[in-house]
Design a protein around this motif. Structure first.
Motif: not given
Length: 149
Positions: A120-147
């Motif tokens: 779960v990536l909480p609101a306000g978290t900085s993420v990086r886009v890994v890929r785009i599936d159709g109209a959905i951005a698949v994201v992962e947390a950046t290195a400085d984010t705690t999950l």
């Protein structure tokens, strides 16, 4: 007078080449220019057409491959559309899970989901886009984010 028609054809083909930038119409423009020179000398129409065809074919198969390689080498690869978003950073607006969420990506709100299940990536978290599936951005947390799970 026929040389004017050939010259006009060369100019029109040159303008079309400016729009397409594929070096095909430029080769035909070269053939038309050669036919214009031959027409200026006063040769019959069939000779002009043969010169146009021969010069165009020689340019297409002799010069175009070299020019295309040169153009591709000197032109940087520019990602466009959704491919340009992969690797960009976004900000989570609504908690992102492996099923749903929202992120702000380059000033636009995108539907998003986490790349790993159970995260779960909480609101306000900085993420990086890994890929785009159709109209959905698949994201992962950046290195400085705690999950949190």
């Amino acid at each position: 007078m026929a040389w004017l028609w050939w010259l006009g054809a060369a100019l029109v083909l040159g303008v079309i080449e400016l729009v397409t930038v594929d070096l095909i119409f430029l080769m035909f423009a070269g053939g038309a220019a050669a036919a214009a020179v031959v027409a200026l000398i006063g040769t019959p129409l069939w000779v002009q057409v043969v010169v146009f065809a021969v010069v165009s074919v020689v340019l297409l198969f002799g010069v175009r491959p070299w020019g295309k390689r040169l153009l591709e080498r000197s032109t940087p690869d520019t990602l466009t559309n959704v491919a340009a978003h992969v690797g960009r950073e976004a900000t989570v607006l609504i908690d992102v899970t492996d099923r749903a969420g929202r992120v702000k990506l380059v000033g636009e709100v995108w539907t998003a989901r986490a790349s790993r299940p159970g995260v779960v990536l909480p609101a306000g978290t900085s993420v990086r886009v890994v890929r785009i599936d159709g109209a959905i951005a698949v994201v992962e947390a950046t290195a400085d984010t705690t999950l949190y799970p």
